[in-house]
Motif scaffolding. Structure first.
Motif, PDB file in Angstrom:
ATOM      1  N   ALA A 241      -2.034  -3.628  15.575  1.00  0.00           N
ATOM      2  CA  ALA A 241      -0.768  -4.369  15.347  1.00  0.00           C
ATOM      3  C   ALA A 241      -0.325  -5.283  16.554  1.00  0.00           C
ATOM      4  N   ALA A 242      -0.271  -4.477  17.704  1.00  0.00           N
ATOM      5  CA  ALA A 242       0.269  -5.193  18.850  1.00  0.00           C
ATOM      6  C   ALA A 242      -0.707  -6.472  19.322  1.00  0.00           C
ATOM      7  N   THR A 243      -1.973  -6.351  18.945  1.00  0.00           N
ATOM      8  CA  THR A 243      -2.705  -7.366  19.162  1.00  0.00           C
ATOM      9  C   THR A 243      -2.793  -8.699  18.207  1.00  0.00           C
ATOM     10  N   TYR A 244      -2.853  -8.204  16.973  1.00  0.00           N
ATOM     11  CA  TYR A 244      -2.939  -9.122  15.936  1.00  0.00           C
ATOM     12  C   TYR A 244      -1.755  -9.032  14.766  1.00  0.00           C
ATOM     13  N   MET A 245      -0.581  -8.945  15.509  1.00  0.00           N
ATOM     14  CA  MET A 245       0.519  -8.696  14.710  1.00  0.00           C
ATOM     15  C   MET A 245       0.822  -9.999  13.591  1.00  0.00           C
ATOM     16  N   LYS A 246       0.597 -10.936  13.650  1.00  0.00           N
ATOM     17  CA  LYS A 246       0.928 -12.064  12.636  1.00  0.00           C
ATOM     18  C   LYS A 246      -0.161 -11.738  11.260  1.00  0.00           C
ATOM     19  N   GLU A 247      -1.434 -11.478  11.671  1.00  0.00           N
ATOM     20  CA  GLU A 247      -2.216 -11.107  10.496  1.00  0.00           C
ATOM     21  C   GLU A 247      -1.728  -9.761  10.128  1.00  0.00           C
ATOM     22  N   PHE A 248      -1.486  -8.838  10.582  1.00  0.00           N
ATOM     23  CA  PHE A 248      -1.112  -7.541  10.213  1.00  0.00           C
ATOM     24  C   PHE A 248       0.389  -7.669   9.225  1.00  0.00           C
ATOM     25  N   GLN A 249       1.050  -8.533   9.602  1.00  0.00           N
ATOM     26  CA  GLN A 249       2.430  -8.634   8.814  1.00  0.00           C
ATOM     27  C   GLN A 249       2.083  -9.544   7.524  1.00  0.00           C
ATOM     28  N   LYS A 250       1.170 -10.517   7.787  1.00  0.00           N
ATOM     29  CA  LYS A 250       0.819 -11.350   6.542  1.00  0.00           C
ATOM     30  C   LYS A 250       0.210 -10.410   5.525  1.00  0.00           C
ATOM     31  N   VAL A 251      -0.928  -9.514   5.748  1.00  0.00           N
ATOM     32  CA  VAL A 251      -1.440  -8.838   4.895  1.00  0.00           C
ATOM     33  C   VAL A 251      -0.443  -7.549   4.528  1.00  0.00           C
ATOM     34  N   PHE A 252       0.300  -6.924   5.250  1.00  0.00           N
ATOM     35  CA  PHE A 252       1.358  -5.936   4.883  1.00  0.00           C
ATOM     36  C   PHE A 252       2.249  -6.433   3.797  1.00  0.00           C
ATOM     37  N   VAL A 253       2.596  -7.715   3.917  1.00  0.00           N
ATOM     38  CA  VAL A 253       3.412  -8.292   2.782  1.00  0.00           C
ATOM     39  C   VAL A 253       2.934  -8.309   1.258  1.00  0.00           C
ATOM     40  N   THR A 254       1.491  -8.306   1.291  1.00  0.00           N
ATOM     41  CA  THR A 254       0.773  -8.265  -0.128  1.00  0.00           C
ATOM     42  C   THR A 254       1.443  -7.038  -0.932  1.00  0.00           C
ATOM     43  N   LEU A 255       1.726  -6.117  -0.253  1.00  0.00           N
ATOM     44  CA  LEU A 255       2.511  -5.107  -0.918  1.00  0.00           C
ATOM     45  C   LEU A 255       3.589  -5.112  -1.999  1.00  0.00           C
ATOM     46  N   ALA A 256       4.219  -6.286  -1.495  1.00  0.00           N
ATOM     47  CA  ALA A 256       5.331  -6.775  -2.470  1.00  0.00           C
ATOM     48  C   ALA A 256       4.972  -7.710  -3.293  1.00  0.00           C
ATOM     49  N   TYR A 257       3.921  -8.546  -3.015  1.00  0.00           N
ATOM     50  CA  TYR A 257       3.513  -9.632  -3.927  1.00  0.00           C
ATOM     51  C   TYR A 257       2.000  -9.195  -4.843  1.00  0.00           C
ATOM     52  N   THR A 258       1.477  -8.252  -4.554  1.00  0.00           N
ATOM     53  CA  THR A 258       0.358  -7.791  -5.208  1.00  0.00           C
ATOM     54  C   THR A 258      -0.630  -8.924  -5.497  1.00  0.00           C
ATOM     55  N   SER A 259      -1.756  -8.531  -6.178  1.00  0.00           N
ATOM     56  CA  SER A 259      -2.837  -9.399  -6.207  1.00  0.00           C
ATOM     57  C   SER A 259      -2.590 -10.438  -7.144  1.00  0.00           C
ATOM     58  N   TYR A 260      -1.525 -10.425  -7.920  1.00  0.00           N
ATOM     59  CA  TYR A 260      -1.239 -11.399  -9.046  1.00  0.00           C
ATOM     60  C   TYR A 260      -0.036 -12.602  -8.618  1.00  0.00           C
TER      61      TYR A 260
END
Length: 407
Positions: A241-260
Motif C-alpha cells: 500500500a505504501a508504494t502503490y497507494m493510488k492503485e490500492f485505494q482504487k481497487v479497495f473501493v470496489t467493495l462498495a461498488y461491486t462488479s455491477y
C-alpha cells in the motif's frame, strides 16, 4: 566516406552510393556489427545458469541448516533414540545429495549451452557466412514461434536444424505454464514464478506480483465474498500500500461498488481484458528477467531491413520493380518506420576526412570508389599524375576520374 543520403539522387549518385557502401562495409566489419546483435543469444543461458546455481545454493542452505539444528543433545535422549534420529538425518542428507546431483546436471546443461553459443559466434567468418546466416535465420524463426506460442513447430524446427543448444525452448515452456494459467484465470503459477524470482523482480522494481494480488482481490469481490476479500487485502495487499497507494485505494473501493457498477473507473477492473493485460505484463517481465528483447528478433530484423530500404524514391510512380518497397504489402509494413536516408547529410573523404561539398566536390575513380578533389589532386601532383586507390591499390591517371553530382 559516408553514403549519399538524398532520396532524390540521380542514377549516377545512386550508383556512387551503392559502390561506396560496399567499399566501406567489408566482410569483417559486417561480421563485427552482426555480432553486436547477439546479446540475447548469450545472456539468456547465462541468466538461467545463474538462476540454477542460486536455486541449488538455497537448497543446500535450507537442508544443511535443518540437519544441524536437528542434531539431538546427547544428554536429553537415549542411545537408541539418538541412533534412530541420526539415521533420519543421514537419510535427509542422502536426499540432499540426490537433489544436488540433479542440480549439477542442470548446471552442466546450462554451461554446455553457454559454451555452444560461444563456439557458434566464434565460428562466424567470411568463408562460412552463408551457412552461419542460415543457422541464425532458423534461430530467429524459433524465437518468433516461441513468443507466438507455436511451441511444437518451434521444437521441430530446432530439432531438424540441430540448434537445440542455440535456442531457449525450455525457458519458454516455463513461461507457457504461467501464460496458460493466466489464460484460465488462475494466478497461483504466476505467483509461484514471482516467488522463485523475487530478488530479481525486486531489483527491477517490478509491480507484477502486486497486480496479481489486485486481480485476486477483484475476483473475490466479483464473487461477493467481501469478508474474505478484506482479510486477503490485509494479508497480501497492505504490504504494497505504501508504494502503490493510488492503485490500492482504487481497487479497495470496489467493495462498495461491486462488479455491477456502471462507473467506468471501476467497471473496467472487472473486465476480462484485465487478464490479457496480466499476460502481456508477464511476458514483459519474463523478457526482462532473462535479458531478452521485448520485441521478437524477427520483428526487429524485419524493421531494420525495411527501414534501410525505405527512401522517398520508393513511393514514386517510377520506382523500380526490383525494389521490395515497390510492393504495397512492404510499403504498408514500412509506413511507421523512418526513412533510411536523411535529406541533409555529409559526405566525408576517406583519405583526408574532410567534408566534400561544392568547394571540394567528390570524384569517382573507374573502380567506383569516391574521394575528394583535394585528396586526388594532391596525390596526382606528387605522383606525376598517377592516383593509387588506397582501398584496392589500383593505379589510374588523374584524367580518368569523373565528377559525382549530388542532387
Amino acid at each position: 566516406m559516408e553514403p549519399i543520403s538524398n532520396g532524390n539522387s540521380t542514377a549516377t549518385t545512386a550508383s556512387v552510393t551503392s559502390l561506396n557502401t560496399t567499399a566501406t562495409t567489408t566482410p569483417s566489419s559486417k561480421l563485427t556489427e552482426s555480432l553486436k546483435l547477439e546479446h540475447q543469444l548469450l545472456r539468456v543461458p547465462f541468466e538461467h545458469y545463474k538462476k540454477t546455481i542460486r536455486a541449488n545454493h538455497r537448497v543446500v542452505e535450507k537442508e544443511v541448516s535443518a540437519v544441524i539444528s536437528g542434531i539431538p543433545d546427547s544428554a536429553d535422549i537415549s542411545r537408541d533414540d539418538a541412533i534412530q534420529h541420526l539415521n533420519s538425518l543421514v537419510s535427509r542428507l542422502q536426499g540432499l545429495k540426490r537433489k544436488l546431483e540433479d542440480g549439477s546436471k542442470a548446471e552442466r546443461l546450462q554451461a554446455q549451452r553457454c559454451r555452444a553459443r560461444l563456439d557458434h559466434l566464434e565460428s562466424a567468418d567470411s568463408e562460412n557466412m552463408s551457412e552461419w546466416n542460415n543457422t541464425r535465420l532458423n534461430r530467429i524463426l524459433v524465437d518468433y514461434m516461441l513468443r507466438m506460442s507455436y511451441y511444437d513447430t518451434a521444437t521441430k524446427l530446432a530439432e531438424t536444424s540441430n540448434i537445440q543448444d542455440l535456442v531457449d525452448i525450455d525457458i519458454f515452456y516455463e513461461a507457457k505454464k504461467v501464460i496458460d494459467a493466466l489464460h484460465n484465470k488462475e494466478v497461483a503459477p504466476a505467483l509461484a514464478w514471482c516467488a522463485d524470482n523475487k530478488s530479481r523482480l525486486k531489483k527491477f522494481k517490478s509491480k507484477f506480483e502486486f497486480q496479481l494480488r489486485l486481480q485476486e482481490f477483484i475476483e473475490l469481490v466479483r464473487s461477493e465474498n467481501n469478508m474474505q476479500a478484506i482479510i486477503y487485502a490485509r494479508k497480501y495487499l497492505s504490504p504494497w500500500a505504501a508504494t502503490y497507494m493510488k492503485e490500492f485505494q482504487k481497487v479497495f473501493v470496489t467493495l462498495a461498488y461491486t462488479s455491477y457498477t456502471g462507473l467506468e473507473l471501476y467497471k473496467v477492473l472487472f473486465e476480462p481484458k484485465q487478464w490479457d493485460y496480466l499476460m502481456d505484463q508477464f511476458k514483459q517481465e519474463f523478457c526482462r528477467l532473462y535479458g531478452m528483447t521485448l520485441e521478437p528478433l524477427l520483428n526487429i530484423f524485419l524493421q531494420a531491413g525495411l527501414s534501410a530500404l525505405k527512401t522517398p524514391l520508393c513511393y514514386e510512380d517510377d520506382c523500380t520493380k526490383e525494389d521490395p518497397l515497390s510492393q504495397e504489402s512492404f510499403r504498408k509494413l514500412a509506413t511507421p518506420l523512418p526513412f533510411s536516408k536523411q535529406h541533409h547529410s555529409k559526405l566525408v573523404c576517406y583519405i583526408t576526412k574532410e567534408l566534400m561539398d561544392t568547394e571540394n566536390p567528390p570524384l569517382v575513380l573507374p573502380n567506383g570508389y569516391v574521394y575528394s578533389t583535394k585528396a586526388l589532386e594532391e596525390m596526382a601532383s606528387n605522383n606525376n599524375g598517377k592516383i593509387t586507390c588506397p582501398r584496392t591499390g589500383e593505379v589510374y591517371n588523374y584524367t580518368e576520374v569523373t565528377k559525382a553530382f549530388i542532387s
